[in-house]
Design a protein around this motif. Structure first.
Motif, PDB file in Angstrom:
ATOM      1  N   TYR A 199       0.821  -1.198   0.000  1.00 13.37           N
ATOM      2  CA  TYR A 199       0.000   0.000   0.000  1.00 13.37           C
ATOM      3  C   TYR A 199       0.865   1.262   0.000  1.00 13.37           C
ATOM      4  N   GLY A 200       2.048   1.181   0.565  1.00 13.69           N
ATOM      5  CA  GLY A 200       2.970   2.321   0.536  1.00 13.69           C
ATOM      6  C   GLY A 200       3.412   2.640  -0.883  1.00 13.69           C
ATOM      7  N   PHE A 201       3.692   1.594  -1.649  1.00 13.12           N
ATOM      8  CA  PHE A 201       4.046   1.779  -3.053  1.00 13.12           C
ATOM      9  C   PHE A 201       2.876   2.389  -3.811  1.00 13.12           C
ATOM     10  N   ALA A 202       1.657   1.903  -3.539  1.00 13.58           N
ATOM     11  CA  ALA A 202       0.468   2.437  -4.211  1.00 13.58           C
ATOM     12  C   ALA A 202       0.268   3.911  -3.852  1.00 13.58           C
ATOM     13  N   TYR A 203       0.575   4.271  -2.620  1.00 15.45           N
ATOM     14  CA  TYR A 203       0.456   5.674  -2.211  1.00 15.45           C
ATOM     15  C   TYR A 203       1.420   6.550  -3.011  1.00 15.45           C
ATOM     16  N   LEU A 204       2.664   6.118  -3.150  1.00 13.45           N
ATOM     17  CA  LEU A 204       3.640   6.904  -3.912  1.00 13.45           C
ATOM     18  C   LEU A 204       3.261   6.996  -5.383  1.00 13.45           C
ATOM     19  N   LEU A 205       2.709   5.919  -5.913  1.00 13.35           N
ATOM     20  CA  LEU A 205       2.266   5.923  -7.304  1.00 13.35           C
ATOM     21  C   LEU A 205       1.093   6.875  -7.503  1.00 13.35           C
ATOM     22  N   ALA A 206       0.149   6.857  -6.582  1.00  9.92           N
ATOM     23  CA  ALA A 206      -0.997   7.763  -6.670  1.00  9.92           C
ATOM     24  C   ALA A 206      -0.548   9.213  -6.549  1.00  9.92           C
ATOM     25  N   ARG A 207       0.411   9.446  -5.688  1.00  7.41           N
ATOM     26  CA  ARG A 207       0.938  10.803  -5.522  1.00  7.41           C
ATOM     27  C   ARG A 207       1.632  11.280  -6.796  1.00  7.41           C
ATOM     28  N   ALA A 208       2.382  10.387  -7.442  1.00  8.03           N
ATOM     29  CA  ALA A 208       3.047  10.742  -8.697  1.00  8.03           C
ATOM     30  C   ALA A 208       2.029  10.969  -9.804  1.00  8.03           C
ATOM     31  N   ALA A 209       0.903  10.237  -9.757  1.00  7.38           N
ATOM     32  CA  ALA A 209      -0.135  10.380 -10.781  1.00  7.38           C
ATOM     33  C   ALA A 209      -1.030  11.583 -10.526  1.00  7.38           C
ATOM     34  N   GLY A 210      -1.011  12.116  -9.309  1.00  8.08           N
ATOM     35  CA  GLY A 210      -1.853  13.267  -8.990  1.00  8.08           C
ATOM     36  C   GLY A 210      -3.293  12.884  -8.697  1.00  8.08           C
ATOM     37  N   ILE A 211      -3.509  11.656  -8.249  1.00 14.19           N
ATOM     38  CA  ILE A 211      -4.851  11.200  -7.900  1.00 14.19           C
ATOM     39  C   ILE A 211      -4.825  10.663  -6.473  1.00 14.19           C
ATOM     40  N   THR A 212      -6.001  10.380  -5.933  1.00 14.27           N
ATOM     41  CA  THR A 212      -6.057   9.814  -4.591  1.00 14.27           C
ATOM     42  C   THR A 212      -5.789   8.318  -4.658  1.00 14.27           C
ATOM     43  N   ILE A 213      -5.400   7.760  -3.550  1.00  9.52           N
ATOM     44  CA  ILE A 213      -5.133   6.323  -3.511  1.00  9.52           C
ATOM     45  C   ILE A 213      -6.419   5.529  -3.671  1.00  9.52           C
ATOM     46  N   GLU A 214      -7.542   6.105  -3.257  1.00 11.51           N
ATOM     47  CA  GLU A 214      -8.833   5.434  -3.451  1.00 11.51           C
ATOM     48  C   GLU A 214      -9.151   5.281  -4.930  1.00 11.51           C
ATOM     49  N   GLN A 215      -8.859   6.318  -5.705  1.00  7.67           N
ATOM     50  CA  GLN A 215      -9.075   6.233  -7.148  1.00  7.67           C
ATOM     51  C   GLN A 215      -8.173   5.179  -7.767  1.00  7.67           C
TER      52      GLN A 215
END
Length: 108
Positions: free
Chosen positions: A71-87
């Motif tokens: 989930y930490g990796f997913a958080y960093l990926l979402a942050r790089a994509a500019g979207i929320t982790i829920e999306q």
């Protein structure tokens, strides 16, 4: 520093500590598929996986492996994509022209 302790009394046993529940906190297989799809799409937007890895702070080869992501990796990926982790984990597309945090469209 010297620490003084009393020896154990006769018949007194050592009390075992309770271990915390060690449940698996990895994303589900469906979430894993969405994370891998997001890696491909976000890397395309950045111009390659090497660039995305640099933005996320990982080594170049990290994004090429199909290992289980956290989930930490997913958080960093979402942050790089500019979207929320829920999306990212639910697979909801990001609507162009809307706020990535609240989803409000248009200007004030």
């Amino acid at each position: 520093m010297l620490r003084l302790v009393h020896p154990r009394k006769e018949g007194q046993e050592k009390v075992a500590r309770r271990r915390h529940d060690r449940t698996n906190h990895n994303p589900t297989p469906e979430e894993q598929k969405r994370i891998h799809a997001a890696i491909k799409n976000v890397a395309r937007a950045y111009g390659g996986r090497d660039v995305l890895a640099a933005v996320m702070g990982f080594a170049k080869g990290t994004l090429y492996s199909r290992e289980t992501r956290s989930y930490g990796f997913a958080y960093l990926l979402a942050r790089a994509a500019g979207i929320t982790i829920e999306q990212l984990l639910s697979g909801q597309p990001h609507a162009v022209g809307s706020c990535p945090l609240c989803g409000r469209k248009g200007a004030r």
